[in-house]
Each structure stands twice: as structure tokens, then as C-alpha cells.
Write an enzyme that holds these catalytic residues in place. Sequence first.
Site, short mmCIF file in Angstrom:
data_model
loop_
_atom_site.label_atom_id
_atom_site.label_comp_id
_atom_site.label_asym_id
_atom_site.label_seq_id
_atom_site.Cartn_x
_atom_site.Cartn_y
_atom_site.Cartn_z
CG ASP A 110 -8.03 5.51 2.94
OD1 ASP A 110 -7.03 5.16 3.62
OD2 ASP A 110 -8.01 5.65 1.70
CD GLU B 228 -9.53 2.15 1.42
OE1 GLU B 228 -9.81 2.34 2.61
OE2 GLU B 228 -9.95 2.84 0.49
CG ASP C 88 -14.27 5.15 -2.19
OD1 ASP C 88 -15.51 5.03 -2.35
OD2 ASP C 88 -13.48 5.55 -3.07
CG ASP D 258 -12.18 7.78 2.16
OD1 ASP D 258 -12.44 6.57 2.42
OD2 ASP D 258 -11.40 8.10 1.27
#
Length: 657
Positions: free
Chosen positions: A518, A440, A522, A520
Site C-alpha cells: 500500500d 501486502e 504501513d 501508506d
Amino acid sequence: MSEIENNNPVEETYSASNIQVLEGLEAVRKRPAMYIGDVSKRGLHHLVSEVVDNSIDEALAGHCNNIEVTILEDNSISVLDNGRGIPTDMHAKEHRSALEVVMTVLHAGGKFNKDSYKVSGGLHGVGVSCVNALSTHLKAEVFREGKHFMQEYAYGKPLYPVKVVGETDYRGTKVTFKPDDSIFYETVYDYNVLSDRLKELAYLNKGITLTIKDMRVLDENGQPLSQVYHSENGLRDYIAYLDEGKTKITSKPIYIEGEKQGVPVEVAMQYNNSFNEVIHSYVNNINTIEGGTHLAGFRRALTRTLKKYADDNKMLDKLSKDKIEISGDDFREGITAIISVKVAEPQFEGQTKTKLGNSEISGIVDHMVGEMLTNYLEENPKDAKDIVDKVVLAAQARHAARKAREMVQRKTAFSGSGLPGKLSDCSSKEAEKCELFLVEGDSAGGTAKQGRDAHYQAILPLRGKILNVEKAMQHRIFESEEIKNIYTALGVTIGTEEDSKALNISKLRYHKVIIMTDADVDGSHIAALILTFFFRYMRELIEQGHVYIATPPLYLVKKGKDQRYAWSEDQRVQYVAEMGKNGNENSVHVQRYKGLGEMNEEQLWSTTMDPQYRTLRQVTIENAAEADRVFSMLMGDEVPPRREFIEQNATYANIDA
Ligand code: 0RA
């Protein structure tokens, strides 16, 4: 892996007449994989299916409508049904009770149950005696003729002859077993796997009530986690469940049920406005993920019948005017269908033995579907028109998609190596050893590039969110830069054409494809988008175990030179406590990693990329129908928490250890 050694002590308290039998069951213990497929999580759960299948048979024979599966505190399983109860009288030839024969003789299960239509019997059809052989302890209880019978076994060997332990008004059979942890790598039952299987069985066998209970998980009132499955309308309900939240083309599923040449056939299908083809086929309640003759018969009938109807009603004229040729795929775009047949002597072929080989079945299904679908179209002209309109639209879109793809391929052909410019390839050409990290963001991609072992690790940074393939038209998919980069890097083609749906896996340039995002919201979304793309367009990649999810740490716990990474809250708390012990707690410093970008190349390598220390989660498909539903829900309009989804669908697998 060498043979599993077996030196479990067994009490020899029973007559010598069953030497023969013991040899049979010893064979199962020596080579368990030959009988139940494998000794991993799958095999462990397969044991339950094997026992439940006997109860399903009893239900299909019309004598049972209630089956209850319980996971006990110690990870043993009990299966209770309200059938007639396995006969307990003496078996004339064997000089033992029928119950004992069923429980201890390989393949004995259905042999003397002639009145029942024996069709299930599990993927490997090995019966309950195999489960017995692979259990440290098994208890069979029969409630019959007012009596409560019992016999127990250790490693498949009876501990005593069948005895009466009490009186009862109940009728039925209960089997409780504890899988042998010297045989199975994994002995903890997964509630969701069993629950999904029972759900599937409820849809496939309408009218039966299947209950799952998990005694390991009690609520505040002491009640176990549990779920009851029951379907009155069978496959029609299954379709409604799978297509929940989708916009349907017809109001109700088309339903076909009947029997031809002694083969029961049941089909339900419905079109929706998506671009996916979701067809699940079953033989004797087994999901034939590789398809086979029943699926071929269905597809042929569908194409032929719809095409004839459309031709007869001059509904394809526009296509021929535009020189668009209609293909089999067009008839299946947006379809959700379930095909279930019961075959007395199924021949299973293919890599995973889930492809039906019986040649007679294709004609049987073809005939039946053809005839009934023709009638349906005649009787429901509005539905017929809506379906054909959808097919025509699919043909037009496919035509556009092919043009787009040809453009792309022509362009790539002119750009040197043909590999995406953003790819930092590895030097090795041995695909089995090579890994592709889908990372990412360009910045994390840069770090990964510096940290990697360039010999076998390649990096492809992905910019932001890739296209949501669940919602996009097919030609858009081939135009998406990020998706193009993924498949050109992998070296495999995707397509909408019939034959190119099967990937050319032999060309795959990396045998591990690792999604690194990540930790998280997203990041999870991006991982889910990539997974959806693989699932819809490169399913083989997942099925053959090539797709993994990297797990970067969440925290760095530091005290002076002592540094430890934590992957969970619990770990963080533990490390802080441990490191705080030798002195002042305050000197322990905790750093939260919000993204890959916060690590330097050395940290990223040692925590997430280095095979010696990293943990990869392998993505597997336990249950194809459930996965299909999850992906449409996940990427549809109603979005459940994705992190949870990924957790549930990525099997924990420290494959490098
Ligand atoms: C053979 C004959 C009969 C019942 C069964 C098998 C039977 C097997 C299983 C396995 C799990 N549950 C089961 N329930 C029944 C009955 C013969 C009779 O009563 O006439």
C-alpha cells in the site's frame, strides 16, 4: 543498442599537430562505455570522480588540502583544488603545453607527475582527457606563478592554445565541464550521489576538506545547498559514522596504519552487538564491492589472530565441550571494518571490475593486520575478552541457527513441490521472463491473483509485518514463516555458512521480484522490512538488479467514462483541471486509493502490474557503506521516515517502457 552516432559540429580552429590525439579521443566517444563503464547515471557521476581523483592525487602528494565540487545551474560540474596547478609550460616532445597534453591525451594524467604518489585515477583509470572527450565543453583553469591560465575544449578538442587571462594570488586547478547529452542517457546530476562520494573520500583521505555545492538549489538567502566533509581520524571516524546508534563491544575502533613493501595499508574495525558483518574494502579509494586479495588477507589475519588468542587463553573450551566448531563467520559477526590499500598497479577482476587481483597484497595485509592485532589484544585484555565472548556467542547462535534451518528444510522436503502453499505460481518456467509479486495482505494478494497474467506472474501474499531481521537473531530468521515463504518461493537458499552467503542465483525462479505494498506508512514499513531482509541475506538479488518496487496510483480522477490515474498531487490537480475544462468542474470525481485492496483486479492490473503501463522502480545500491548505515538506522531503534528512505533508494526506472 547501436553505436552512438557522433555528428556534432566542432570548430576546427586549432593546429593540425594533434590529429593523433583526436583519434584517441574519438575512440572514447565511439565506445564511451569501454572507458567509463556505462553511459547511464553511474557513468555520468563517474566523470566527476575521474576529475576529483586528480585533485586527490595532488593532495596525497602533500600539495593540496581543499577540493570543491560545484554543480552549476545547467548541470555542468566544476572541480577546484588548491594544489600546485597543472604545469602549463611547453611539453618538449609534444610541442604543446603540459596542460593541453594532460587534458587531451589518453592516460597522460599521471605520466609526468613523477614526484606524486599516483595511486588513484579512478575505477577505469582513464583520466581527465576522457571526461574532456565526453563533454560538449570543458574549461581548464590553472592558477600558478601569479598567473591565471586558461584553455577550453569542445568534445575534447582544444579551441585555442593555453592563454593567460589575468593575474592571481591563488594556486590551484579548476576544471569545469558539461557532459555531452548525446552520449549520456541521463544528464541531471544527483546531489546525494556526489555528496556521498565526497563524504566517502573525506573518510578515506584524512585531512582533506571536500566541499559540495549545488547552485541549482538556493536557500532564501541565495546560498547554494552545500556540505563540507573533513575527517581528522580517517577510517576511525568512518566506523563511528557507520555505527552511529549501535551498541559497541569496545570503546574505540581498533586502528591499523602502516606501509609494507611500498603498499600503504589502513584498517579500522570495531565490534558491535548486532549480527551483521559490515566490511567495506577500498583500493585506491575505489570501493571494491567484490572484495579480492586485500579482503582475503584481512579475513585470514582476523580469524587466525583471534583464534590463537582465544585458544591460548583457554576461552574456547566451552565450545569444544558442546562439540561446536567455530567458523570464520563467527569472528566477523557484529564487526564493522574498513580496509583501505593503495596499490600502484592494481589489477581489477570480476564481473564489475571491483575485485582486487594482485596476489602480493593478501600477504601484505595479512602480515600487517596479524602483527598489529596481536599487539592490540595483548595490550587490551579487557577488549580482547569482550571480543572473544562475542565470537563464542556467535558460534553458539550459528549452531542453533543451523539446527533450525535443517528442521525447516527437512519439513519442506516432505511437502510435495516444496513451494509455499500461499504461493500462486506462474505457469512459465523461464526464470528470465517470470515475475514474483510480494503483496501486502491476503486480500490484495487475492486481487493480484485474479488480475495477473498467470503465464509469467506469480503472487505471494505476505501477512502483515515480516520479521525485522535487523534486530532478530539468526535462528529466528529461519523460523519466520513469511521469510521462509519468500526464499522457498524464490528457489534460492540463504545461510549463515561461509560459502552459502553467496546466493545460488542460478536457481532463482523469477528474475523480477516486485514488492507491492500500500502507498501508506504501513506499506512503506513492510517494503522496508522486505528490502532489509534482501539486503542482509540476499544482497546479490539487489546487486544484480532483480528487486523492484511497484508503484500503485494514489488517485483515480473520473468524469463520466473518462478515467485517469494519478501518481502524485501534481498529476491529480492537473487532471482535475483538464477534465473540468470541458464543462462543469463538479462532475469530476476524485477517488483516493489508500490501499491496493481498494482497486479491483482490472484496476490493479492496468495500473500496477501490466508491463505496458506500470512503472517499476528498480532498487539499486549506489554506495554500499551508505546503504549499510541506512539499513541499520532504518530498522534500528531510531526510525527515520521510511517513505523518504525508499524514495531515495529506489532509482526511478520505467524498465518496461
Ligand atoms: C603534474 C605536476 C604538477 C602538478 C600536477 C601534475 C597537478 C595535476 C592536477 C590535476 C588536478 N589538480 C592538479 N594539481 C596538480 C606540479 C609540478 C610542480 O609544480 O613542480
